[in-house]
Every structure is written in C-alpha cells, then in structure tokens.
Design an enzyme around this catalytic site. Structure first.
Site, PDB file in Angstrom:
ATOM      1  N   THR A 121      -8.791 -29.936 -39.960  1.00 48.01           N
ATOM      2  CA  THR A 121      -9.642 -30.406 -38.869  1.00 48.01           C
ATOM      3  C   THR A 121     -10.017 -29.210 -38.000  1.00 48.01           C
ATOM      4  O   THR A 121      -9.213 -28.309 -37.764  1.00 48.01           O
ATOM      5  CB  THR A 121      -8.952 -31.509 -38.039  1.00 48.01           C
ATOM      6  OG1 THR A 121      -7.698 -31.008 -37.564  1.00 48.01           O
ATOM      7  CG2 THR A 121      -8.703 -32.752 -38.877  1.00 48.01           C
ATOM      8  N   ASP A 127       5.392 -39.847 -23.701  1.00 42.57           N
ATOM      9  CA  ASP A 127       4.631 -38.693 -23.221  1.00 42.57           C
ATOM     10  C   ASP A 127       4.624 -38.661 -21.691  1.00 42.57           C
ATOM     11  O   ASP A 127       4.249 -39.652 -21.048  1.00 42.57           O
ATOM     12  CB  ASP A 127       3.174 -38.774 -23.698  1.00 42.57           C
ATOM     13  CG  ASP A 127       3.037 -38.577 -25.207  1.00 42.57           C
ATOM     14  OD1 ASP A 127       4.038 -38.221 -25.868  1.00 42.57           O
ATOM     15  OD2 ASP A 127       1.912 -38.775 -25.712  1.00 42.57           O
ATOM     16  N   ALA A 169       3.741 -42.842 -34.169  1.00 39.26           N
ATOM     17  CA  ALA A 169       3.305 -44.080 -33.518  1.00 39.26           C
ATOM     18  C   ALA A 169       1.841 -43.995 -33.108  1.00 39.26           C
ATOM     19  O   ALA A 169       1.104 -44.986 -33.205  1.00 39.26           O
ATOM     20  CB  ALA A 169       4.196 -44.378 -32.316  1.00 39.26           C
ATOM     21  N   ASN A 170       1.391 -42.820 -32.676  1.00 42.20           N
ATOM     22  CA  ASN A 170      -0.029 -42.684 -32.323  1.00 42.20           C
ATOM     23  C   ASN A 170      -0.914 -43.012 -33.526  1.00 42.20           C
ATOM     24  O   ASN A 170      -1.933 -43.706 -33.401  1.00 42.20           O
ATOM     25  CB  ASN A 170      -0.349 -41.247 -31.886  1.00 42.20           C
ATOM     26  CG  ASN A 170       0.167 -40.906 -30.500  1.00 42.20           C
ATOM     27  OD1 ASN A 170       0.662 -41.774 -29.777  1.00 42.20           O
ATOM     28  ND2 ASN A 170       0.063 -39.635 -30.135  1.00 42.20           N
ATOM     29  N   GLY A 179      -5.833 -39.765 -22.021  1.00 44.07           N
ATOM     30  CA  GLY A 179      -4.676 -40.377 -22.675  1.00 44.07           C
ATOM     31  C   GLY A 179      -4.779 -40.280 -24.184  1.00 44.07           C
ATOM     32  O   GLY A 179      -5.743 -39.739 -24.734  1.00 44.07           O
ATOM     33  N   SER A 222     -12.319 -40.667 -29.100  1.00 44.84           N
ATOM     34  CA  SER A 222     -11.058 -40.702 -28.334  1.00 44.84           C
ATOM     35  C   SER A 222     -10.974 -39.569 -27.303  1.00 44.84           C
ATOM     36  O   SER A 222     -10.317 -39.730 -26.279  1.00 44.84           O
ATOM     37  CB  SER A 222      -9.857 -40.636 -29.284  1.00 44.84           C
ATOM     38  OG  SER A 222      -9.611 -39.305 -29.713  1.00 44.84           O
ATOM     39  N   ASP A 262      -4.354 -37.442 -34.117  1.00 44.32           N
ATOM     40  CA  ASP A 262      -3.733 -38.715 -34.502  1.00 44.32           C
ATOM     41  C   ASP A 262      -4.787 -39.815 -34.660  1.00 44.32           C
ATOM     42  O   ASP A 262      -4.686 -40.656 -35.561  1.00 44.32           O
ATOM     43  CB  ASP A 262      -2.688 -39.127 -33.460  1.00 44.32           C
ATOM     44  CG  ASP A 262      -1.588 -38.091 -33.323  1.00 44.32           C
ATOM     45  OD1 ASP A 262      -1.289 -37.410 -34.322  1.00 44.32           O
ATOM     46  OD2 ASP A 262      -1.036 -37.952 -32.216  1.00 44.32           O
ATOM     47  N   GLY A 314     -15.723 -30.626 -36.582  1.00 45.77           N
ATOM     48  CA  GLY A 314     -15.500 -31.583 -37.665  1.00 45.77           C
ATOM     49  C   GLY A 314     -14.305 -31.233 -38.524  1.00 45.77           C
ATOM     50  O   GLY A 314     -13.244 -30.898 -38.005  1.00 45.77           O
TER      51      GLY A 314
HETATM   52  O1  RIB Z   1      -0.380 -35.525 -31.239  1.00 48.26           O
HETATM   53  C1  RIB Z   1      -0.134 -35.842 -29.905  1.00 48.26           C
HETATM   54  C2  RIB Z   1       1.297 -36.232 -29.724  1.00 48.26           C
HETATM   55  O2  RIB Z   1       2.087 -35.124 -30.007  1.00 48.26           O
HETATM   56  C3  RIB Z   1       1.655 -36.669 -28.337  1.00 48.26           C
HETATM   57  O3  RIB Z   1       1.503 -38.054 -28.142  1.00 48.26           O
HETATM   58  C4  RIB Z   1       3.069 -36.207 -28.183  1.00 48.26           C
HETATM   59  O4  RIB Z   1       3.972 -37.260 -28.246  1.00 48.26           O
HETATM   60  C5  RIB Z   1       3.279 -35.201 -29.300  1.00 48.26           C
HETATM   61  O5  RIB Z   1       4.245 -35.607 -30.155  1.00 48.26           O
HETATM   62 NA    NA Z   2      -8.096 -39.031 -25.412  1.00 47.30          NA
END
Ligand code: RIB
Ligand code: NA
Length: 303
Positions: free
Chosen positions: A219, A14, A43-44, A289, A284, A252, A224
């Site tokens: 979502t 990102d 990955a997130n 970030g 979050s 995520d 909520g």
């Molecule tokens: O959901 C957020 C993500 O979407 C970011 O981290 C970016 O990589 C996009 O894929």
């Molecule tokens: Na954040």
C-alpha cells in the site's frame, strides 16, 4: 448469510492524543485532545469487514480488566462473532498509545499484554470456523506461530498483513498466505531495501516474491497500492484523492475491505478488489479515529 471471514489477531485499547505536530525525541508538546477507542490491527480489520456487511469471527485475547469485557461487548454490538475471543487471567488488555499530528501523520507504541498470550491451542479450538472460512486474515501483533498454525488449517484465501514488520520473519509467513500485504515502511523492513518511491516499492515487491510470497500488495498511502504476483504482471492501483484528517487505521480499513470483497464478490478480479479497498481506506482517513471512521457498504456506490 454471507461468506465467512475469520480474523486471528489483536485487540488493543487506543489512547489517541491529537497534537499540532509529532514531538521530537525528548520534547514535550501540548496536545489539543485525548480520546480512547477500541483498536488493535486484528479487531480493526474485523470491524472494517463487519461494517461492510461481512460475516466475521474474531479469534483473539483480551485481559481480565474492564477494557477486556468492554471490548467483547463492543465487538458483539458490531456483529463480530466473539465465541473465540478469550479473557486472559494473567495479562492486561493490549494498549496502544498513539499521537496524531495535524498533518494526519501518526506515531504508535503498542503494549501487547493479552495479545502475546494468544497461542496455537486457541487456534486449534477455533479450527472448525477457520477451516470453513472463505477468507482468513492475520497480522503480526499476535505471535507469529499463531499465524502459522491458522494458515495450516486454512482452506480458503488467506491474507497476512505484515504489521508491525519484523526483520527476521519465518519464511512460512511469506510463502503460506495467498496475499502478503504491507505498507512502504514495512516493505523496507521485510526486504532490507529502502522504499521511498513507487519504483523502490516495485523492487521490494520483487524481492518479497523472490522470498516466496504468492501475491504481494504494497500500500502506498494516497498513491494507492501495488499488486504483484508470482504469475502475473505488476499493477499500480490508484486511490481516490482525499483530504486526510486521520490516517490511523487506514491500512486496517484496506485489509478489512479487501477481505470482505474477496469473500463476497468472487466475480471481481483481484485488481478490482484492491481498487475498492483503496476507496474504503481513503474514505476512512477523511474522518477522525480508527474503527468509527470505517465506512459501510454504501462507500462502494453499488448494491
Ligand atoms: O493500525 C492501527 C492500529 O495499530 C491501532 O488501532 C493501534 O491499536 C495499533 O495496533
Ligand atoms: Na480515520
């Protein structure tokens, strides 16, 4: 060790620019800062579950560049198993260009690169871990046929995050997962219905159930989430109210937390799991970030 979670999906780098507001088409505006982070929805979500203490394996692809090797190291460092994260020789690591406004809103363009090369063979090579998974997590930043193959192997609970949304989705991706989870914008794309209010979201949810989904979660950001199922009633699960600093990746954080809870807190109802996933996502957004803003288990205030 805790029950296993497998995430089949994307890894992206990102590039995030912070600006006072989102630019209009054709407009140039000055940002205040630009940072580079590990991202990608797959990955997130893997990191979100791992930071809560989940036992997580990632199945994905990075490129042959520096970012790829660094990404694998990063995941290892966060206790995500990377045995099934492959370096792809003929592609670059996925890149996401993100603009975050002071209001917390964002815009994202993704160039998938190596993520597009993830294929059914990669999934078959991971079949032992996928078959043993308590929870399988999928998104749409990697090819849809990859998600279908993983769903065919899955024996546990499966969550498909329909992000980014695609207009003509293979109906198997609606009917095979245990849970189909989207935000309001994505719900609109999948159904062709406008989704601007909670009552719109309910209608979109009904439409998704009619299209074959088993359980739908929509979502609703600070409002909520809606939980709807083929068999039960619709439940509106509230979110804690927080001051948003950066909403990037909040979805995520939600999915990762939901996966963690469904895998490890089998005594909890789906409604409770969704409520706590909202708690993790809300937490979050109070920090800048994506992955680095995802909370540890203490966010739930329980042991
Ligand atoms: O959901 C957020 C993500 O979407 C970011 O981290 C970016 O990589 C996009 O894929
Ligand atoms: Na954040």
């Amino acid at each position: 060790t805790s029950n296993s979670i497998v995430v089949v999906g994307s890894c992206m780098i990102d590039f995030i620019s912070y600006a006072p507001r989102l630019p209009k088409s054709g407009e140039t505006i000055k940002g205040s800062k630009c940072v580079t982070h590990f991202g990608g929805k797959g990955a997130n979500q893997a990191v979100a579950a791992a930071k809560l203490g989940g036992n997580v394996t990632m199945v994905g692809r990075v490129g042959v560049d520096d970012w790829g090797t660094r990404y694998i190291e990063h995941l290892k460092h966060l206790n995500v198993n990377t045995d099934h994260v492959k370096i792809t020789l003929d592609a670059q690591t996925g890149i996401a260009q993100i603009i975050v406004a002071n209001s917390g809103e964002n815009l994202i363009v993704i160039t998938c690169g190596a993520n597009d090369k993830l294929d059914e063979k990669d999934v078959v090579l991971a079949d032992t871990v996928i078959k043993a998974a308590d929870v399988l997590v999928l998104q749409l930043e990697t090819p849809p046929e990859v998600a279908i193959k993983a769903l065919e192997l899955c024996k546990g609970i499966s969550i498909l995050n329909g992000a980014p949304a695609i207009a003509n989705i293979d109906s198997k991706l609606l009917s095979m997962p245990t849970i189909f989870c989207v935000n309001e914008l994505e719900a609109a794309t999948f159904t062709g219905l406008p989704v601007k209010s909670e009552s719109d979201a309910r209608k979109a949810g009904v439409e998704l159930l009619n299209k074959g989904c088993n359980n739908v979660i929509i979502t609703l950001g600070r409002q909520g989430a809606l939980l709807m199922s083929k068999t039960g009633k619709t439940i509106h699960v509230p979110s804690p109210v927080v001051a948003a600093v950066d909403t990037t990746g909040a979805g995520d954080a939600f999915i990762g937390a939901l996966a963690y809870l469904l895998a490890n807190r089998k005594e909890m109802s789906m409604e409770m799991c969704v409520g706590l996933a909202c708690v993790a996502a809300a937490d979050s957004v109070t920090r800048p970030g994506t992955q680095r803003s995802f909370p540890g288990i203490e966010v739930f205030g329980m042991s």
